[in-house]
Design an enzyme around this catalytic site. Structure first.
Site, PDB file in Angstrom:
ATOM      1  N   ARG A 194      23.670 -30.576 -10.403  1.00 18.40           N
ATOM      2  CA  ARG A 194      22.784 -29.413 -10.373  1.00 18.40           C
ATOM      3  C   ARG A 194      21.412 -29.874  -9.894  1.00 18.40           C
ATOM      4  O   ARG A 194      20.880 -30.871 -10.399  1.00 18.40           O
ATOM      5  CB  ARG A 194      22.616 -28.831 -11.785  1.00 18.40           C
ATOM      6  CG  ARG A 194      23.667 -27.859 -12.196  1.00 18.40           C
ATOM      7  CD  ARG A 194      23.237 -27.143 -13.474  1.00 18.40           C
ATOM      8  NE  ARG A 194      24.015 -25.947 -13.695  1.00 18.40           N
ATOM      9  CZ  ARG A 194      25.159 -25.921 -14.374  1.00 18.40           C
ATOM     10  NH1 ARG A 194      25.629 -27.026 -14.914  1.00 18.40           N
ATOM     11  NH2 ARG A 194      25.817 -24.786 -14.509  1.00 18.40           N
ATOM     12  N   ARG A 215      30.098 -22.194  -9.932  1.00 17.56           N
ATOM     13  CA  ARG A 215      29.368 -23.200  -9.159  1.00 17.56           C
ATOM     14  C   ARG A 215      29.701 -23.177  -7.669  1.00 17.56           C
ATOM     15  O   ARG A 215      29.038 -23.838  -6.888  1.00 17.56           O
ATOM     16  CB  ARG A 215      29.648 -24.585  -9.757  1.00 17.56           C
ATOM     17  CG  ARG A 215      29.119 -24.759 -11.194  1.00 17.56           C
ATOM     18  CD  ARG A 215      27.603 -24.705 -11.233  1.00 17.56           C
ATOM     19  NE  ARG A 215      27.022 -25.580 -10.239  1.00 17.56           N
ATOM     20  CZ  ARG A 215      26.897 -26.895 -10.361  1.00 17.56           C
ATOM     21  NH1 ARG A 215      27.282 -27.485 -11.471  1.00 17.56           N
ATOM     22  NH2 ARG A 215      26.362 -27.626  -9.407  1.00 17.56           N
TER      23      ARG A 215
HETATM   24  N1  URA Z   1      28.857 -25.776 -19.658  1.00 15.19           N
HETATM   25  C1  URA Z   1      28.699 -26.803 -18.787  1.00 15.19           C
HETATM   26  O1  URA Z   1      28.765 -27.969 -19.169  1.00 15.19           O
HETATM   27  N2  URA Z   1      28.442 -26.501 -17.499  1.00 15.19           N
HETATM   28  C2  URA Z   1      28.331 -25.247 -17.055  1.00 15.19           C
HETATM   29  O2  URA Z   1      28.072 -25.034 -15.864  1.00 15.19           O
HETATM   30  C3  URA Z   1      28.511 -24.195 -17.975  1.00 15.19           C
HETATM   31  C4  URA Z   1      28.773 -24.482 -19.277  1.00 15.19           C
END
Ligand code: URA
Length: 288
Positions: free
Chosen positions: A196, A251
């Protein structure tokens, strides 16, 4: 009292840890209170099955969705309730986020007589075809975390109990819940490990740059943070484990987390699956 390794320490350390058939198990005394969860065998009323949400705030609603519920304890990240399915007690206890607190929870629950655990959580999907609110029933996990390596070397697979997982998949099917059976990637971090970029610095180590695409290529379905620790620790402790997660981030489209309405949809759906599966399982066992 059932304490200490089955083999005596003066035989040398290498002889004290030879696999579960030669290992003694340190069950707790009936009123012995576990340090982290504050649970005791007396509080569990003989429960051998536990539901493990990550979030303490989700414990009560999950327990109430299963059956009549009483509050047990609340200490650090561990909140617990006892519920009832098919007249049998079932523990619901939060694990907190990530592997370390999850493994602590499993160690204490094993000492209290828990033999079967189902992780219930949320996740970010990385495959097309998985929509917000869908459920992923996890058959195996990529060990992109550190906790599980304290229980088994990295060559060891993080896999679910086959029968428990099959039962969850069957329950999802008969309850008509949109789901897939998949392989998750369990990451120690929410941001860099899950590639991310919307973090404080926006920086992702080179090691993780492009990793989402690689996992996709390998057929990994989703990111979350606890399942690998649940599977490997459970295997090491002799527990049966399964895991299912509701999709709250897509995602393939964005890094953001969905609205509270999507959370509630995912929550309702995984509760439906678990309720059906537990009723089937405990009814079957009750008849034996
Ligand atoms: N939990 C996670 O670890 N990642 C996510 O994107 C959503 C929930």
């Amino acid at each position: 009292m059932n304490r200490g390794p089955a083999l005596s320490y003066n035989k040398g350390k290498e002889n004290c840890n030879q696999g579960s058939d030669t290992m003694d198990h340190h069950y707790a005394e009936p009123h012995e209170v576990m340090y982290h969860t504050q649970l005791s065998r007396a509080l569990l009323m003989g429960a051998d099955t536990a539901l493990l949400p990550g979030d303490p705030g989700r414990v009560r609603s999950l327990a109430e969705a299963m059956g009549p519920t009483v509050d047990l304890t609340s200490h650090r990240e561990y909140t617990s309730c006892l519920t009832q399915v098919q007249n049998q007690p079932v523990l619901v206890c939060s694990t907190g986020m990530g592997g370390p607190s999850t493994a602590i929870c499993l160690e204490e629950l094993a000492r209290l007589g828990i033999r079967r655990v189902i992780r219930v959580g949320t996740t970010g999907s990385i495959q097309e075809g998985l929509e917000l609110g869908d459920v992923v029933i996890i058959k195996a996990a990529v060990r992109l975390e550190g906790t599980s390596s304290h229980y088994a070397p990295l060559e060891f697979p993080a896999v679910a109990d086959f029968e428990l997982t099959q039962l969850l998949a069957y329950a999802a099917l008969v309850e008509n819940v949109p789901h897939q059976v998949g392989i998750c990637c369990s990451s120690d971090t929410f941001w860099p490990g899950q590639e991310r970029y919307d973090s404080f610095t926006g920086y992702v180590l080179r090691r993780f740059q492009g990793s989402l695409k690689e996992w996709q290529q390998l057929g990994v379905t989703n990111y979350e943070m606890e399942t690998a620790a649940v599977f490997v620790t459970s295997q090491a402790l002799g527990l049966k484990a399964a895991s299912l997660c509701g999709v709250v981030a897509k995602r393939t489209e964005s890094e953001s987390i969905a609205s509270p309405e999507i959370y509630r949809l995912a929550e309702n759906r995984f509760q439906t699956i678990v309720r059906r599966a537990l009723n089937e399982l405990l009814a079957r066992e009750g008849k034996k």
